[in-house]
Design a protein around this motif. Structure first.
Motif, mmCIF file in Angstrom:
data_model
loop_
_atom_site.group_PDB
_atom_site.id
_atom_site.type_symbol
_atom_site.label_atom_id
_atom_site.label_comp_id
_atom_site.label_asym_id
_atom_site.label_seq_id
_atom_site.Cartn_x
_atom_site.Cartn_y
_atom_site.Cartn_z
ATOM 1 N N PHE A 1 -27.225 34.017 15.875
ATOM 2 C CA PHE A 1 -26.624 32.689 15.985
ATOM 3 C C PHE A 1 -26.025 32.521 17.374
ATOM 4 C CE2 PHE A 1 -26.781 31.109 11.618
ATOM 5 C CZ PHE A 1 -27.127 32.257 10.935
ATOM 6 N N VAL A 2 -26.332 31.399 18.012
ATOM 7 C CA VAL A 2 -25.835 31.131 19.360
ATOM 8 C C VAL A 2 -24.369 30.714 19.298
ATOM 9 C CG1 VAL A 2 -26.018 29.544 21.324
ATOM 10 C CG2 VAL A 2 -28.097 30.486 20.281
ATOM 11 N N TYR B 1 -32.165 29.958 15.505
ATOM 12 C CA TYR B 1 -32.429 29.893 16.942
ATOM 13 C C TYR B 1 -33.824 29.330 17.149
ATOM 14 C CZ TYR B 1 -33.204 31.452 21.790
ATOM 15 O OH TYR B 1 -33.487 31.501 23.129
ATOM 16 N N MET B 2 -33.882 28.090 17.605
ATOM 17 C CA MET B 2 -35.169 27.445 17.799
ATOM 18 C C MET B 2 -35.303 27.018 19.254
ATOM 19 S SD MET B 2 -36.684 24.176 17.925
ATOM 20 C CE MET B 2 -36.781 22.872 16.743
ATOM 21 N N LEU C 1 -33.443 23.789 23.301
ATOM 22 C CA LEU C 1 -32.879 24.818 22.434
ATOM 23 C C LEU C 1 -32.189 24.090 21.291
ATOM 24 C CD1 LEU C 1 -31.340 27.573 21.716
ATOM 25 C CD2 LEU C 1 -29.567 26.673 23.226
ATOM 26 N N VAL C 2 -32.473 24.473 20.075
ATOM 27 C CA VAL C 2 -31.728 23.930 18.938
ATOM 28 C C VAL C 2 -31.174 25.109 18.160
ATOM 29 C CG1 VAL C 2 -31.754 22.513 16.865
ATOM 30 C CG2 VAL C 2 -33.241 21.912 18.784
ATOM 31 N N SER C 3 -29.860 25.272 18.240
ATOM 32 C CA SER C 3 -29.254 26.372 17.521
ATOM 33 C C SER C 3 -28.114 25.802 16.685
ATOM 34 C CB SER C 3 -28.716 27.409 18.496
ATOM 35 O OG SER C 3 -27.618 26.878 19.210
ATOM 36 N N HIS C 4 -27.681 26.574 15.719
ATOM 37 C CA HIS C 4 -26.530 26.081 14.952
ATOM 38 C C HIS C 4 -25.694 27.242 14.443
ATOM 39 C CE1 HIS C 4 -29.485 26.780 11.700
ATOM 40 N NE2 HIS C 4 -28.432 27.119 10.991
ATOM 41 N N ILE C 5 -24.449 26.925 14.156
ATOM 42 C CA ILE C 5 -23.540 27.869 13.502
ATOM 43 C C ILE C 5 -23.019 27.191 12.246
ATOM 44 C CG2 ILE C 5 -21.432 29.233 13.701
ATOM 45 C CD1 ILE C 5 -21.627 29.021 16.651
ATOM 46 N N PRO C 6 -23.149 27.840 11.095
ATOM 47 C CA PRO C 6 -22.537 27.241 9.911
ATOM 48 C C PRO C 6 -21.023 27.357 10.006
ATOM 49 C CG PRO C 6 -23.571 29.347 9.355
ATOM 50 C CD PRO C 6 -23.870 29.084 10.799
#
Ligand code: FES
Ligand SMILES: [Fe+2]
Lengths: 281, 145
Positions: free
Chosen positions: A13-14, A164-165, A183-188
């Motif tokens: 995760f970024v 991480y996309m 870049l498409v990243s996410h953190i819940p």
């Protein structure tokens, strides 16, 4: 009635762009139901403290600082590939932006197989659409024509793990070819909210001033923000249908969700047969 | 990078109407003027979440709020002719619960059906029929405000 996953997915995760973590500073963000402290120490390495736990593996690659989340607390079983453009002077650095979505982070993933939403949601009817799944990666290729994102658009988007996309994209703007990387990243944050961190970098146009380049990247960030806004309006007003009725024009949604499911179970429980050979839909 | 507090919003849901304790009857959900021609509204104050819209023929229709395809809110969609078009993938749903158009499909899947609700309009009020056992609407049934 809400059949939410029982955990956050396993994967990288970024936490943010490397430049946001200068030596000697500690940053606080939230994620995984916790407060996360991120410090870059004198030797240049990054230490991460997730709610008092300092055992989460950290990685710096492709300009990003990442953390490995795994409820089983095992070592990472993959690492994202190095992207040459992230280290090249021919390309800008990532311009970053972020926003919150009030839903479970799995909503973001459906997009990969969701061929049918480009027209109604993004006014971007696509021409070709391919999907491929291999181990921890899921790849979408697409050709389209978009008034927002560009004419003659080609994009290849790849997830490496659940969060991480990266995308390579080329499009024609005002008659000139523009190459970009997304870049498409996410953190819940919790099981019903997440933060999307996205980034845009472009291939520098020879002769373009630094100022124009910055404006150009900002234009791309804004365009992507706008496109995400269109998705978020839908995501925050929907329920999750575990077993959707699909039609002959839909992408391989069930396959994609099975692929994603591998990150939501213990490693010993990952079923086989999750790969999908590259195919046009 | 956003520094955000931990928020845990409740997610939308399509409640199971069978668990409702309400008796059979017509339930007032809105005033006629709340739904002009070709407009749709969301109703939460009912045994389940529903969308109610007025077709171009001025007739009111109602379905479960969330689309049976991938769950988007039909109240965020557009009324097209007498049907409601979902904002997510543009599947179009008729008042009887049948999907009557998918712009990108050759064939509409047989399972593309959603739950419909009977609507009546009198004296400037809009009522939706509810019966836990899904008995058909009784035109002289009791009205509840
Ligand atoms: S969710 Fe309604 S058409 Fe797909
Ligand atoms: Fe989208």
């Amino acid at each position: 009635m809400n059949d939410l996953p029982d955990r956050f997915p396993r994967g990288w995760f970024v936490l943010g762009h490397q430049r946001d973590f200068p030596v000697g500073e500690t940053k606080t963000i939230f994620g995984f139901n916790n407060k996360i402290l991120i410090s870059r120490i004198e030797d240049g390495s990054v230490a991460v403290d997730v709610g008092g736990d300092t055992s989460w593996p950290v990685l710096e690659i492709n300009q990003m600082v990442m953390v490995w989340h795994d409820v089983e607390k095992q070592d990472p079983d993959f690492t994202p590939d190095k992207i040459e453009e992230c280290y090249s002077d021919d390309w800008s650095d990532y311009g970053m932006a972020s926003f919150i979505v009030k839903n479970n982070c799995r909503e973001l993933i459906d997009n990969m197989a969701d061929k049918g939403h480009f027209g109604p949601v993004h006014q971007a009817p696509f021409e070709g659409f391919w999907n491929e799944a291999k181990d921890h990666t899921y790849t979408q290729e697409m050709t389209a024509d978009s008034p927002i994102l560009g004419r003659d658009l080609f994009s290849q988007a790849r997830y490496e793990g659940p969060a991480y996309m990266t995308t390579y994209m080329s499009a024609v703007h005002d008659g000139a070819k523009v190459e970009s990387r997304l870049l498409v990243s996410h953190i819940p944050l919790t099981l019903t909210s997440f933060v999307i961190n996205f980034g845009v970098m472009v291939k520098k146009v020879p002769g373009m001033s630094a100022e124009d380049e910055a404006a150009f990247i900002q234009g791309y960030v804004d365009a992507n923000n706008f496109a995400f806004g269109q998705d978020v309006a839908i995501w925050e007003n929907k329920i999750y249908i575990p077993d959707p009725v699909v039609c002959d024009g839909d992408g391989p949604l069930h396959k994609l969700r099975k692929w994603y499911g591998q990150f939501l179970v213990n490693r010993a429980d990952i079923p086989s047969g999750l790969d999908l050979e590259k195919r046009e839909f | 990078m956003t520094d955000q507090e931990l928020i845990a919003p409740e997610l939308p849901e399509q409640k199971d109407p069978a668990t409702s304790g309400l008796e059979s009857g017509w339930y007032k959900v809105a005033k006629s003027e709340d739904i002009p021609l070709k407009k749709a509204i969301q109703i939460d104050d009912f045994p389940t979440q529903i969308v109610v819209w007025r077709g171009e023929d001025a007739v009111l229709r109602s379905l479960d709020l969330y689309c049976k395809h991938m769950g988007a809110s039909l109240a965020c969609g557009e009324v097209e002719e007498n049907s409601i078009q979902c904002p997510f993938h543009a599947w179009r749903w008729a008042g009887d619960g049948q999907c009557d158009k998918i712009p990108y499909a050759k064939k509409i899947p047989a399972k593309a059906i959603t739950r419909s609700w009977e609507v009546s309009e009198n004296d400037g009020m809009i009522y939706v029929w509810f019966d836990r056992d899904q008995k058909p609407a009784d035109p002289n049934g009791q009205k509840f405000n």
